[in-house]
Design an enzyme around this catalytic site. Structure first.
Site, PDB file in Angstrom:
ATOM      1  N   GLN A  75      -1.340  -0.618  11.457  1.00  0.00           N
ATOM      2  CA  GLN A  75      -1.119   0.670  12.110  1.00  0.00           C
ATOM      3  C   GLN A  75      -2.171   1.088  13.118  1.00  0.00           C
ATOM      4  O   GLN A  75      -1.858   1.827  14.043  1.00  0.00           O
ATOM      5  CB  GLN A  75      -1.017   1.768  11.041  1.00  0.00           C
ATOM      6  N   CYS A 132       0.867  -1.170   0.000  1.00  0.00           N
ATOM      7  CA  CYS A 132       0.000   0.000   0.000  1.00  0.00           C
ATOM      8  C   CYS A 132       0.910   1.229   0.000  1.00  0.00           C
ATOM      9  O   CYS A 132       2.113   1.103  -0.214  1.00  0.00           O
ATOM     10  CB  CYS A 132      -0.943  -0.027   1.202  1.00  0.00           C
ATOM     11  N   SER A 133       0.385   2.391   0.284  1.00  0.00           N
ATOM     12  CA  SER A 133       1.200   3.608   0.169  1.00  0.00           C
ATOM     13  C   SER A 133       2.452   3.560   1.049  1.00  0.00           C
ATOM     14  O   SER A 133       3.545   3.846   0.582  1.00  0.00           O
ATOM     15  CB  SER A 133       0.367   4.851   0.473  1.00  0.00           C
ATOM     16  N   ALA A 134       2.321   3.191   2.320  1.00  0.00           N
ATOM     17  CA  ALA A 134       3.484   3.123   3.200  1.00  0.00           C
ATOM     18  C   ALA A 134       3.985   1.697   3.399  1.00  0.00           C
ATOM     19  O   ALA A 134       5.057   1.482   3.959  1.00  0.00           O
ATOM     20  CB  ALA A 134       3.152   3.741   4.561  1.00  0.00           C
ATOM     21  N   GLY A 135       3.202   0.724   2.968  1.00  0.00           N
ATOM     22  CA  GLY A 135       3.598  -0.666   3.137  1.00  0.00           C
ATOM     23  C   GLY A 135       3.451  -1.162   4.563  1.00  0.00           C
ATOM     24  O   GLY A 135       4.126  -2.113   4.957  1.00  0.00           O
ATOM     25  N   GLY A 156       0.053  -0.447   6.916  1.00  0.00           N
ATOM     26  CA  GLY A 156      -1.308  -0.667   7.397  1.00  0.00           C
ATOM     27  C   GLY A 156      -2.071  -1.720   6.623  1.00  0.00           C
ATOM     28  O   GLY A 156      -2.282  -2.843   7.094  1.00  0.00           O
ATOM     29  N   ARG A 157      -2.503  -1.362   5.432  1.00  0.00           N
ATOM     30  CA  ARG A 157      -3.275  -2.306   4.612  1.00  0.00           C
ATOM     31  C   ARG A 157      -2.431  -3.504   4.204  1.00  0.00           C
ATOM     32  O   ARG A 157      -2.919  -4.636   4.183  1.00  0.00           O
ATOM     33  CB  ARG A 157      -3.847  -1.589   3.386  1.00  0.00           C
TER      34      ARG A 157
END
EC number: 3.1.3.48
Length: 90
Positions: free
Chosen positions: A65, A21-24, A26-27
Site C-alpha cells: 500500500q 494482515c488486517s486488510a490483506g 499492505g503487510r
C-alpha cells in the site's frame, strides 16, 4: 520468512501458507512479494520487484500500500541477496 518456510517444510502436509494482515493488502503484500522475490533470486539470480508488485496488484488491487512498504521489500531482498552471495562465495 525463513521460519514460515521451515515450518511449512516440517509440517505433515505441504499445503499453502496463508498470510493475512488486517486488510490483506499492505503487510500481506510485503510478505508475499518478498517470498516471491527470494525464490526468484535463488532460482534466477535476479529479481524484479516492480513486476512482482504489478502482478500482485493485478491479482488483488492495492497490494503493497505505501512507498515505505515498497522500499521495505527492496531492502529485504537486498539483504537476502547479500546473504546468498556470502553463502555461495565468489
Amino acid at each position: 520468512m525463513a521460519d514460515v518456510e521451515a515450518e511449512r517444510r516440517s509440517a505433515a502436509s505441504m499445503g499453502p501458507v496463508i498470510v493475512h494482515c488486517s486488510a490483506g493488502l499492505g503487510r500481506t503484500g510485503c510478505f508475499i512479494a518478498t517470498t516471491i522475490g527470494c525464490r526468484q533470486l535463488q532460482l534466477e539470480g535476479v529479481v524484479d520487484v516492480l513486476s512482482i508488485t504489478c502482478q500482485l496488484r493485478a491479482d488483488r488491487g492495492g497490494m503493497i500500500q505505501t512507498g515505505e512498504q515498497y522500499e521495505f521489500v527492496h531492502h529485504a531482498l537486498s539483504l537476502f541477496e547479500a546473504r546468498l552471495s556470502t553463502e555461495t562465495g565468489p
